[in-house]
Design an enzyme around this catalytic site. Structure first.
Site, PDB file in Angstrom:
ATOM      1  N   GLY A  78       0.842  -1.185   0.000  1.00  0.00           N
ATOM      2  CA  GLY A  78       0.000   0.000   0.000  1.00  0.00           C
ATOM      3  C   GLY A  78       0.875   1.233   0.000  1.00  0.00           C
ATOM      4  CB  CYS A 114       5.194  -4.167   0.377  1.00  0.00           C
ATOM      5  SG  CYS A 114       5.906  -2.528   0.189  1.00  0.00           S
ATOM      6  CE1 TYR A 115       0.511   0.869   5.470  1.00  0.00           C
ATOM      7  CE2 TYR A 115      -0.930  -1.052   5.664  1.00  0.00           C
ATOM      8  CZ  TYR A 115      -0.593   0.242   6.043  1.00  0.00           C
ATOM      9  OH  TYR A 115      -1.344   0.889   6.983  1.00  0.00           O
ATOM     10  CG  HIS A 127       6.161  -5.814  -4.261  1.00  0.00           C
ATOM     11  ND1 HIS A 127       4.857  -5.679  -3.846  1.00  0.00           N
ATOM     12  CD2 HIS A 127       6.785  -4.676  -3.894  1.00  0.00           C
ATOM     13  CE1 HIS A 127       4.695  -4.510  -3.262  1.00  0.00           C
ATOM     14  NE2 HIS A 127       5.856  -3.875  -3.273  1.00  0.00           N
ATOM     15  CD  GLU A 171       3.284  -8.588  -5.273  1.00  0.00           C
ATOM     16  OE1 GLU A 171       4.025  -9.313  -4.589  1.00  0.00           O
ATOM     17  OE2 GLU A 171       3.000  -7.418  -4.948  1.00  0.00           O
ATOM     18  CG  ASP A 220     -15.203 -10.704 -21.772  1.00  0.00           C
ATOM     19  OD1 ASP A 220     -14.264 -11.510 -21.890  1.00  0.00           O
ATOM     20  OD2 ASP A 220     -15.047  -9.497 -21.512  1.00  0.00           O
ATOM     21  CE  LYS A 260     -10.809 -10.367 -22.729  1.00  0.00           C
ATOM     22  NZ  LYS A 260     -12.050  -9.613 -22.907  1.00  0.00           N
TER      23      LYS A 260
END
Ligand code: XMP
Length: 513
Positions: free
Chosen positions: A59, A85-86, A171, A173, A229, A368
């Site tokens: 954050g 992180c945060y 991070h 990710e 979609d 997606k």
């Protein structure tokens, strides 16, 4: 309603980080179902849903600020938790340790200079990590030990194996942390002990059960546009309730060459629903006659969709539900993963008032790429599953000036040549959208076979993008562009020049109108 009944669930608490969605995706890539929850609802949702684990996101704030985002730490009691992180700093600050603003910011690629033997992070193939912080942990939470440091960050990671509480300042990710995937895998499978039961097959099975329960004996209107979609949504509904999924395709004559035919074929051949096609080409072309303003074109097209549905009231009056292809990023953007956001269907452009339809959104928990995987599992053909995003108003916004059927034919032919040539060389890979546009009201002088020509230019546009918010022109090799330009001028009547658009977004947009 949520998806995880009976399954493993990892909740990702959003403290406002720019990568929070990415954490959810990375967890799902490991076959574990994950959802995002805003920090101010997190404690209640955790108590209600009893997740297998919780991940606390990054954050923009500092935990030592007075009104920094927080949640009730007691909600995490007994639940394996990973702070990123945060989230890492928040765990320290709220579980008996401490964090404070650092002297300087640490940003970008860093290397873990020390890693504790036999710890969660030991023996990784790469020690490179991505950092972005100005606050740091001084003291890890009670019971946790420091397991990794960088030159600028003494507490880059901690672990409390007894309470299954972990923190990383970096991070895992993002792709700039090469071992990030392995770090998350170890957390999920070795430390939390999950199995990974989130699969496309499970999703299909559960969605079908849910749709049947929600819809009962009613009929559902599925408006399909040919896009990924709405096609996947219609295929899923058809699998769930057969002919009671009333699939309607409005052919407005503004699709790419062969696409209207492809939609019909894909539907009838691949999952046999009763696809209703409203051939509204004449209606759309006459409504668009004389209109040159882009917004006026969009408005006119939206209105014509309503008229088409009104014209066919008898075919549709039994429907009590409308299925929409809303995806998870749309739900997240609405600011909360628990609040519904009703998105106006681009291609339907609003439905008439007499159709008081209840909404169902079977794809609202999917990204997606998951929708594409689902489409494949449901048997949709590859060309449909891999289709590029396409604007609802179709070629009308790729013809500058008045839209006529002759101009549509011109743009369709040029577009066909461009895309066929790209595909023949595998160049479509990595391209977000590629198309031809026609400058309908511009003519230039040329010479062909000793004759003077005075005809329209075609613009080719191909862009690379992550999410259509920003885009850059695709670097197509010059010789290939030249070859394509020659083919278009030779083969498409009425075109004597071809231009390639080099502008990024911003300042331009992806579409010309
Ligand atoms: P722009 O041109 O704004 O487009 O950079 C961003 C993305 O949105 C698509 N687009 C539309 N989609 N109705 C739609 O359904 C529209 O009116 C519309 N205009 C643009 C565009 O193709 C790109 O993917």
């Amino acid at each position: 309603m949520s998806l995880n009944s009976g399954h493993e669930l990892v909740l990702v608490v959003d403290f406002g980080g720019q990568y929070t969605q990415l954490i959810v995706r990375r967890i799902r890539e490991h076959g574990v179902y994950s959802e995002m929850v805003p920090y101010n609802k997190a404690a209640d949702v955790i108590r209600e849903r009893n997740p297998s684990a919780v991940v606390l996101s990054g954050g923009p704030r500092s935990v030592d600020e007075a009104d920094a985002p927080t949640m009730d730490p007691a909600a995490l009691q007994g639940i394996p938790t990973l702070g990123i992180c945060y989230g890492h700093q928040w765990l320290a600050a709220n579980m008996g340790g401490s964090a404070k603003k650092a002297e300087g910011r640490e940003y970008g690629r860093q290397a873990l200079t020390s890693v504790a033997a036999n710890s969660w992070l030991a023996g990784l193939a790469s020690r490179q990590v991505w950092m972005s912080h100005g606050t740091e942990v001084v003291q890890p939470p009670t019971g946790a030990v420091v397991i990794a440091s960088t030159d600028g960050c003494p507490v880059a990671a901690f672990a409390d194996e007894a309470n299954k509480r972990y923190g990383v300042q970096f991070h895992p990710e993002v792709s700039h942390t090469p071992a990030g995937k392995e770090i998350l895998r170890r957390f999920l499978f070795e430390h939390v002990g999950l199995k990974g039961d989130w699969t496309t097959a499970n999703f299909i099975e559960e969605s079908i059960a849910r749709i049947r329960e929600e819809v009962g004996d009613a009929k559902v209107l599925c408006a399909v546009s040919g896009g990924v979609d709405s096609s996947v949504m219609a295929a899923l509904l058809t699998r769930a309730i057969g002919d009671r999924a009333v699939c309607v395709f409005v052919d407005h004559g503004l699709l790419r060459k062969g696409e209207a035919q492809q939609v019909r074929q894909a539907f009838t051949e691949h999952f046999h629903p009763r696809l209703i096609v409203f051939d509204a080409r004449a209606r759309f072309f006459s409504a668009l006659a004389g209109i040159t303003d882009p917004e006026q074109k969009r408005k006119t097209i939206g209105e014509q969709f309503v008229r088409v549905f009104e014209d066919h009231a008898d075919d549709l009056k039994d429907c009590t539900f409308l299925a929409q292809g809303t995806l998870y990023p749309d739900v997240i953007e609405s600011g909360s993963s628990t609040a519904a956001k009703i998105k106006t269907h681009h291609n339907v452009g609003g439905l008439p008032d007499w159709m008081r339809l209840k909404l169902i959104e079977p794809l609202r928990w999917l990204f997606k790429d998951e929708v594409r995987a689902l489409g494949r599992a449901l048997g949709l053909p590859e060309e449909m599953v891999e289709r590029e995003p396409f604007p609802g108003p179709g070629l009308a916004v790729r013809i500058l000036g008045e839209v006529t059927s002759a101009r549509v034919a011109t743009v369709q032919e040029a577009d066909w040549i461009f895309r066929t040539e790209l595909r023949a060389r595998g160049l479509q890979v990595g391209i977000w959208q590629s198309y031809a546009a026609l400058l309908g009201d511009v003519r230039s002088v040329g010479v062909m076979g000793d004759e003077r020509t005075y005809e329209n230019p075609i613009i080719l546009r191909a862009v690379q993008s992550e999410d259509a918010m920003t885009a850059t022109a695709a670097p197509i090799p010059f010789e290939i562009l030249e070859h394509i330009a020659t083919r278009i001028v030779n083969e498409v009547p009425g075109v004597n020049r071809v231009l390639y658009d080099l502008t990024s977004k911003p300042p331009a947009t992806i579409e010309w109108e």
